[in-house]
Design an enzyme around this catalytic site. Structure first.
Site, PDB file in Angstrom:
ATOM      1  CB  THR A  52      -0.913  -0.002   1.259  1.00  9.26           C
ATOM      2  OG1 THR A  52      -1.726  -1.177   1.211  1.00  9.26           O
ATOM      3  CG2 THR A  52      -1.784   1.232   1.329  1.00  9.26           C
ATOM      4  CG  ASN A  58      -6.864  -7.411  -5.500  1.00 11.06           C
ATOM      5  OD1 ASN A  58      -6.733  -6.650  -6.472  1.00 11.06           O
ATOM      6  ND2 ASN A  58      -7.732  -7.177  -4.540  1.00 11.06           N
ATOM      7  CB  THR A  83      15.232   3.013  12.000  1.00 13.79           C
ATOM      8  OG1 THR A  83      15.684   4.233  12.574  1.00 13.79           O
ATOM      9  CG2 THR A  83      16.241   1.911  12.265  1.00 13.79           C
ATOM     10  CB  CYS A 141     -16.549  -8.314   3.910  1.00 17.03           C
ATOM     11  SG  CYS A 141     -15.163  -9.189   3.237  1.00 17.03           S
TER      12      CYS A 141
HETATM   13  N1  PLP Z   1      -2.186  -4.195  -4.237  1.00 22.86           N
HETATM   14  C1  PLP Z   1      -2.754  -5.394  -4.430  1.00 22.86           C
HETATM   15  C2  PLP Z   1      -3.079  -5.842  -5.815  1.00 22.86           C
HETATM   16  C3  PLP Z   1      -3.047  -6.223  -3.341  1.00 22.86           C
HETATM   17  O1  PLP Z   1      -3.628  -7.402  -3.525  1.00 22.86           O
HETATM   18  C4  PLP Z   1      -2.716  -5.759  -2.032  1.00 22.86           C
HETATM   19  C5  PLP Z   1      -3.050  -6.561  -0.841  1.00 22.86           C
HETATM   20  O2  PLP Z   1      -3.998  -7.307  -0.840  1.00 22.86           O
HETATM   21  C6  PLP Z   1      -2.090  -4.512  -1.902  1.00 22.86           C
HETATM   22  C7  PLP Z   1      -1.842  -3.753  -3.022  1.00 22.86           C
HETATM   23  C8  PLP Z   1      -1.677  -3.986  -0.555  1.00 22.86           C
HETATM   24  O3  PLP Z   1      -0.525  -4.632  -0.098  1.00 22.86           O
HETATM   25  P1  PLP Z   1      -0.163  -4.593   1.490  1.00 22.86           P
HETATM   26  O4  PLP Z   1      -1.073  -5.585   2.134  1.00 22.86           O
HETATM   27  O5  PLP Z   1       1.266  -4.986   1.569  1.00 22.86           O
HETATM   28  O6  PLP Z   1      -0.399  -3.212   1.930  1.00 22.86           O
END
Ligand code: PLP
Length: 392
Positions: A73, A152, A238, A326
Site C-alpha cells: 500500500t 487480486n 530506520t 467486507c
Molecule cells: N495491491 C494489491 C493488488 C493487493 O492485492 C494488495 C493486498 O492485498 C495490496 C496492493 C496492498 O498490499 P499490502 O497488504 O502490503 O499493503
C-alpha cells in the site's frame, strides 16, 4: 475435516519457516541500526543491501533502484503521489483502470481532490484492460499510467508488455502494482517496459509489513515520508532489517520453486474449476480462463449471498474470501466484479479461492463437496431461487 483448510493466500500467506528462521537473529543478536558507523551495525547494512540485491535480481533491476517500504500500500501511494508531484510541470493527468486495488483507487481519489485528473479505463468481460481506450485516454498532460500486473480478486493478468510499450511511445511513466504477481509469474522490468513496480512480502511467504517500490534510475520522485537519510534520502525511517532479511529469503524460495510450485497450483486450480463448474449449476468462473494467476479461482453462484457462503465455509474450517468489500464493513459488491459486467445480484454471490504450495487434492475435494452442499442449502432458503425454479 478437523484441520483448517487455508484457501485465502491472495489475502496473505503463512510466513515460511525458513523465513522466520532467517529473521530471528536480527531481532535479538544482530540488532544494530544500519545507519550506525561501528562494525556491529555494518552487518545490518550488509543484510539490508543483500536483500535489496536479491529483490533487484528477481525483477531484472539494479539494487540501487529498490526502495523498501512498510507495505505494498505504501509503495502504491508513493508511486502515485510523489511522481505526479515531481512531474507537475508537464501536467496533472493520470491513467489507471477500474479494477485496481484500493491502494491505487483511493489514492487516485485523494489526488483528484487535490486537483489532479484521473481517467479510469474499462476492462473487458475477463478483466483485461481495454488498450484502445487506454490509448485514447492519453493527453499531452498525462504523466503516469498505473495498471496492476494481476488482479487480486479475479486473478486476470494484464498485457503489461503492451502497456509498457504504449507508455514509452508517449513518453509517459508506467507504474504497475505487482503485489499479487511478484513470486507467481516471471517479471523483468526492462523486457516489460516498467518504470515503477510495487510488491509486498506477505503475499509470497514473507513477513507482513514490508514491501518495496522499484523506481527506474533517472525517474524524479518526491519523498512520501520525511525524516532521516535512509533509503538514499528517499524514504525516511530506520530500516526494518529483520523483515528485509525475511523478504530476501522469501524471494529466494519463491524464485527457486516458481516453476514446480505454480505448475502444481495450476493443476489444483484447474481441477477445482472443473469440478465446481460441472457439479454446481448456475455458476460462472470470473476472470480469464487461462490468462490468470496460477493460484486464483473466482466463482459467482447465482441466487446466494457470498457472505453467507463464507460464514458457512468457516464453520467447516475453510478460509476463503468473497468479492464483497467486507473489510470496509459494507456489503457493496466488488468494484472488480461490477467492472467485468456482472449484475449486482450475481456479484454478491461470489467466492475467491487462492491456493498455495501447501494445499492438497484432498483439501480441494473436501472444499468442493462443502461448497456444493452449502450452495444447495442456501439456494433452498432463497425466495429468488424458489421463484426461478417455479418459472422454469
Ligand atoms: N495491491 C494489491 C493488488 C493487493 O492485492 C494488495 C493486498 O492485498 C495490496 C496492493 C496492498 O498490499 P499490502 O497488504 O502490503 O499493503
Amino acid at each position: 475435516m478437523e484441520k483448517k483448510i487455508y484457501l485465502d493466500n491472495a489475502a496473505t500467506t503463512r510466513t515460511r519457516p525458513e523465513v522466520v528462521e532467517a529473521m530471528l537473529p536480527y531481532f535479538s543478536e544482530l540488532y544494530g541500526n544500519p545507519s550506525s558507523v561501528y562494525e556491529f551495525a555494518a552487518q545490518n547494512k550488509k543484510a539490508l543491501d543483500e536483500g535489496r540485491t536479491t529483490i533487484a535480481n528477481a525483477i531484472g533491476a539494479e539494487s540501487a533502484e529498490i526502495y523498501f517500504t512498510a507495505s505494498g500500500t505504501e509503495a502504491d501511494n508513493w508511486a502515485l503521489k510523489a511522481t505526479v508531484e515531481a512531474y507537475e510541470a508537464k501536467g496533472k493527468h493520470i491513467i489507471t483502470s477500474k479494477i485496481e486495488h484500493h491502494a491505487i483507487l483511493h489514492t487516485c481519489e485523494y489526488l483528484q481532490k487535490k486537483g489532479y485528473e484521473v481517467t479510469y479505463v474499462d476492462v473487458d468481460e475477463y478483466g483485461i484492460v481495454k488498450l484502445d481506450q487506454l490509448k485514447k485516454a492519453i493527453r499531452p498532460t498525462t504523466v503516469l499510467i498505473s495498471i496492476m500486473f494481476a488482479n487480486n480478486e479475479i486473478g486476470t493478468i494484464q498485457p503489461i508488455k503492451e502497456i509498457g510499450a504504449i507508455a514509452k511511445a508517449h513518453n509517459i511513466l508506467f507504474h504497475t502494482d505487482a503485489v499479487q504477481a511478484f513470486g507467481q509469474v516471471d517479471i523483468n522490468v526492462d523486457e516489460l517496459g516498467i518504470d515503477m513496480l510495487s510488491a509486498s512480502a506477505h503475499k509470497l511467504g514473507g513477513p507482513k509489513g514490508i514491501g518495496f517500490l522499484y523506481i527506474r534510475k533517472g525517474i524524479r520522485i518526491r519523498s512520501l515520508i520525511h525524516g532521516g537519510a535512509q533509503e538514499r534520502g528517499r524514504r525516511a525511517g530506520t530500516e526494518n532489517v529483520p523483515f528485509a532479511v525475511g523478504f530476501k529469503k522469501a524471494v529466494e524460495i519463491a524464485l527457486a520453486t516458481m516453476k514446480d510450485r505454480t505448475n502444481r497450483e495450476k493443476e489444483l486450480r484447474d481441477y477445482l474449476i472443473k469440478r465446481v463448474l460441472a457439479e454446481i449449476p448456475y455458476t460462472r468462473l470470473n476472470g480469464h480462463r487461462t490468462n490468470r494467476l496460477p493460484n486464483n479461482a473466482n466463482f459467482s453462484f447465482q441466487f446466494i449471498e457470498g457472505e453467507s457462503l463464507l460464514i458457512m465455509l468457516d464453520m467447516n474450517n475453510i478460509c476463503a474470501s468473497s468479492g464483497s468489500a467486507c473489510t470496509s464493513g459494507s456489503l457493496d459488491p466488488s468494484h472488480v466484479l461490477l467492472s467485468i459486467g456482472l449484475p449486482h445480484e450475481i456479484a454478491h454471490g461470489s467466492l475467491r479461492i487462492s491456493l498455495s504450495h501447501e494445499n492438497t487434492l484432498e483439501e480441494i475435494d473436501y472444499t468442493v463437496d462443502k461448497v456444493k452442499e452449502i450452495v444447495e442449502k442456501l439456494r433452498n432458503m432463497s425466495p429468488l431461487y424458489d421463484d426461478f425454479v417455479r418459472k422454469r
